[in-house]
Design an enzyme around this catalytic site. Sequence first.
Site: not given
Length: 263
Positions: A67, A135
């Site tokens: 991302a 993450e």
Amino acid sequence: MSPASVWLEGTGVEHVGALVMDRPEALNAISTAQAEALADGCTRAAGAGLRVLLLTSAVDGVFCVGADLKERGTMDSEQLFAQRPVLQAAFEAVAALPVPTVAVVDGHALGGGLELALRCDLVVAGPRASLGLPEVGVGLVPGGGGTQLLPRRVGLNRALDLVLTGRRVGAEEAERIGLVDRVAEDPRAAALELAGQIAARSPLAVRAARRAVRTGYDLALDEALQVEDAAWREAAASADRVEGIEAFVARRTPYWPSGGDAR
């Protein structure tokens, strides 16, 4: 920050195309626009009459770093939640492609980048590959399917090791634990050879067999065998089966009716 860029190209191998991520300044990070470009690219690929599709990168040493955290840093919670369906649609578009897919990972495949690779049927890695789901290190949970797809590839405890630590693995370990399927010095060439082998088979039988494997994987065995039986019947009733057996007996290359091959 570079604009979104995903394009579809020929590979020189008959019936095999490549969906190429090319956002070099951001290392192919998945922004909102890049996610939309990926989904659009998958739509174009699905209508291109291909038999196999590679998912690859034009950025040296990078598959995709996940991302776009710079973009996310400008978002409030409401904007972040509004972005999520757009990113989910990109991952689902890769998984929904109607032909076998091969991810070519020659460099960093992190976070959503690894999740894109996991959405493909097969993963071919190069010696520079570095794969991980980092993450939890930035206060997030993998959201592109990583917590579910990774255990299905490497097993529960290995997946927990990778998800909870966020550590990266290289090509050798990735192959050893089943995270990637093949490792080669030239991963694109190896992926093209693999794709060419698949593309030379009956398109109808390949699609049916792929569907049987993917659909039956999470079912109870008796249900899964029914899925296999349906796939077998579809292939057995096809013109490809007639041609395939005739070509085998005659020791010639088959001309697959389902692929529109001309004699």
